[in-house]
Design a protein around this motif. Structure first.
Motif, PDB file in Angstrom:
ATOM      1  N   UNK A 119       0.844  -1.206   0.000  1.00 31.88           N
ATOM      2  CA  UNK A 119       0.000   0.000   0.000  1.00 31.88           C
ATOM      3  C   UNK A 119       0.881   1.258   0.000  1.00 31.88           C
ATOM      4  N   UNK A 120       0.517   2.220  -0.820  1.00 34.18           N
ATOM      5  CA  UNK A 120       1.268   3.478  -0.915  1.00 34.18           C
ATOM      6  C   UNK A 120       1.372   4.187   0.426  1.00 34.18           C
ATOM      7  N   UNK A 121       2.560   4.698   0.715  1.00 30.61           N
ATOM      8  CA  UNK A 121       2.758   5.466   1.945  1.00 30.61           C
ATOM      9  C   UNK A 121       2.426   6.930   1.654  1.00 30.61           C
ATOM     10  N   UNK A 122       1.367   7.444   2.286  1.00 29.32           N
ATOM     11  CA  UNK A 122       0.881   8.805   2.002  1.00 29.32           C
ATOM     12  C   UNK A 122       1.333   9.824   3.042  1.00 29.32           C
ATOM     13  N   UNK A 123       2.068   9.371   4.047  1.00 29.73           N
ATOM     14  CA  UNK A 123       2.334  10.229   5.199  1.00 29.73           C
ATOM     15  C   UNK A 123       3.071  11.523   4.827  1.00 29.73           C
ATOM     16  N   UNK A 124       4.069  11.400   3.979  1.00 29.13           N
ATOM     17  CA  UNK A 124       4.853  12.587   3.641  1.00 29.13           C
ATOM     18  C   UNK A 124       4.030  13.579   2.814  1.00 29.13           C
ATOM     19  N   UNK A 135      -0.104  11.434  11.227  1.00 30.77           N
ATOM     20  CA  UNK A 135       0.121  10.997   9.850  1.00 30.77           C
ATOM     21  C   UNK A 135      -0.027   9.483   9.749  1.00 30.77           C
ATOM     22  N   UNK A 136       0.459   8.771  10.772  1.00 34.69           N
ATOM     23  CA  UNK A 136       0.310   7.313  10.806  1.00 34.69           C
ATOM     24  C   UNK A 136      -1.141   6.885  10.928  1.00 34.69           C
ATOM     25  N   UNK A 137      -1.922   7.641  11.690  1.00 34.89           N
ATOM     26  CA  UNK A 137      -3.357   7.343  11.815  1.00 34.89           C
ATOM     27  C   UNK A 137      -4.056   7.520  10.467  1.00 34.89           C
ATOM     28  N   UNK A 156      -7.720   5.974  -5.257  1.00 34.91           N
ATOM     29  CA  UNK A 156      -6.283   6.183  -5.445  1.00 34.91           C
ATOM     30  C   UNK A 156      -5.725   6.913  -4.222  1.00 34.91           C
ATOM     31  N   UNK A 157      -4.632   6.425  -3.650  1.00 29.82           N
ATOM     32  CA  UNK A 157      -4.110   7.016  -2.405  1.00 29.82           C
ATOM     33  C   UNK A 157      -3.921   8.531  -2.437  1.00 29.82           C
ATOM     34  N   UNK A 158      -3.327   9.068  -3.492  1.00 28.11           N
ATOM     35  CA  UNK A 158      -3.094  10.515  -3.523  1.00 28.11           C
ATOM     36  C   UNK A 158      -4.400  11.297  -3.677  1.00 28.11           C
ATOM     37  N   UNK A 159      -5.391  10.680  -4.325  1.00 26.87           N
ATOM     38  CA  UNK A 159      -6.706  11.326  -4.419  1.00 26.87           C
ATOM     39  C   UNK A 159      -7.407  11.319  -3.062  1.00 26.87           C
ATOM     40  N   UNK A 160      -7.243  10.221  -2.321  1.00 26.31           N
ATOM     41  CA  UNK A 160      -7.816  10.143  -0.980  1.00 26.31           C
ATOM     42  C   UNK A 160      -7.214  11.230  -0.096  1.00 26.31           C
ATOM     43  N   UNK A 161      -5.900  11.436  -0.225  1.00 24.44           N
ATOM     44  CA  UNK A 161      -5.210  12.470   0.548  1.00 24.44           C
ATOM     45  C   UNK A 161      -5.857  13.825   0.327  1.00 24.44           C
ATOM     46  N   UNK A 188      -9.082  13.604   2.858  1.00 32.96           N
ATOM     47  CA  UNK A 188      -8.428  14.013   4.106  1.00 32.96           C
ATOM     48  C   UNK A 188      -8.214  15.522   4.201  1.00 32.96           C
ATOM     49  N   UNK A 189      -7.492  16.096   3.237  1.00 34.93           N
ATOM     50  CA  UNK A 189      -7.204  17.532   3.305  1.00 34.93           C
ATOM     51  C   UNK A 189      -8.480  18.346   3.138  1.00 34.93           C
ATOM     52  N   UNK A 190      -9.365  17.922   2.258  1.00 33.43           N
ATOM     53  CA  UNK A 190     -10.644  18.606   2.074  1.00 33.43           C
ATOM     54  C   UNK A 190     -11.396  18.679   3.406  1.00 33.43           C
ATOM     55  N   UNK A 191     -11.387  17.599   4.165  1.00 30.62           N
ATOM     56  CA  UNK A 191     -12.058  17.576   5.470  1.00 30.62           C
ATOM     57  C   UNK A 191     -11.437  18.578   6.436  1.00 30.62           C
ATOM     58  N   UNK A 192     -10.114  18.694   6.392  1.00 35.82           N
ATOM     59  CA  UNK A 192      -9.410  19.548   7.348  1.00 35.82           C
ATOM     60  C   UNK A 192      -9.594  21.034   7.081  1.00 35.82           C
TER      61      UNK A 192
END
Length: 237
Positions: free
Chosen positions: A1-6, A24-26, A48-53, A57-61
């Motif tokens: 699975x792609x690492x999205x943390x960075x 980030x780990x969560x 797609x992992x980067x789309x989820x990011x 995720x960022x949209x929510x924040x």
């Protein structure tokens, strides 16, 4: 699975949110669970992992930059679905008292698994929004009620504003057409107790324009609202 943390940490920083390594780990674990459960439950079309990011995720924040939230504020995420924006808000602001409301029990089961795996304490409510608005334990008791991609603003207002406490906030997460929706929802917002309305525009790197309609509640919602769900949709205020 792609690492999205960075990439997630870098993008969140652009929107004024500094993530710890633990947070980030969560988010990494959340994404992995979302992709895994999505195969069975069809929780999201975005896989797609980067789309989820960006789109989840960022949209929510972005809610955090649009609306002031005091320490320990009570937050209700209406029609939470796969947990957006409620779960990302809880990860970044663990002090918040977050309730995830959805009419589908299968989605709440997923969210229970997510919260357990991530060590998050979120309440889950299996109700329709109009049922929640008539529940004395929930009505006019939240500092923030938010919803993303649930309904048009004139309909969404009747679902959400009855749940907002006096001087609390209703934040509707919208796309590029927010100004038109706001024009059509003027009567509903006023009738239901909304005031001091502003639109916070956000530009996501790839997904483009987002608008957060922020409404302050300065009058109690009349007891006759919300109406029955079918009536709300067929005859918007």
């Amino acid at each position: 699975m792609t690492d999205i943390r960075r990439s997630l940490t870098a993008m969140a920083k652009q929107f004024g949110v500094k993530l710890t390594a633990e947070q980030a780990g969560q988010f990494q674990q959340y994404m992995e669970l979302l992709v895994e459960w999505n195969e069975k439950l069809n929780l999201t079309a975005i896989t797609e992992p980067e789309e989820i990011v960006e789109k989840h995720f960022v949209d929510s924040l972005t809610v955090l930059s649009a609306c002031p939230l005091k320490e320990g504020a009570k937050v209700l995420d209406v029609g939470t679905g796969a947990g957006f924006p409620g779960v990302p808000l809880k990860i970044v602001r663990p002090d918040l008292q977050v309730t995830l409301l959805d009419g589908a029990n299968k989605r709440l089961r997923f969210l229970g698994a997510v919260c357990s795996a991530l060590g998050l304490s979120c309440d889950r409510a299996h109700k329709r929004a109009e049922e929640a608005g008539l529940d004395k334990k929930l009505r006019e008791s939240f500092d923030l009620v938010t919803a993303r991609a649930v309904a048009a603003l004139n309909i969404l207002s009747e679902y959400c504003l009855p749940l907002v406490k006096m001087k609390g906030y209703f934040v509707a997460m919208k796309g590029p057409g927010a100004s038109l929706e706001l024009e059509q929802a003027g009567n509903a917002l006023k009738l239901l107790g909304g005031d001091q309305i502003k639109v916070a525009a956000v530009q996501l790197p790839e997904a483009g324009e987002r608008n957060l309609v922020v409404v302050r509640k300065l009058r109690f919602t009349p007891r006759s609202y919300p109406r029955h769900g079918g009536t709300i949709a067929k005859h918007p205020l």
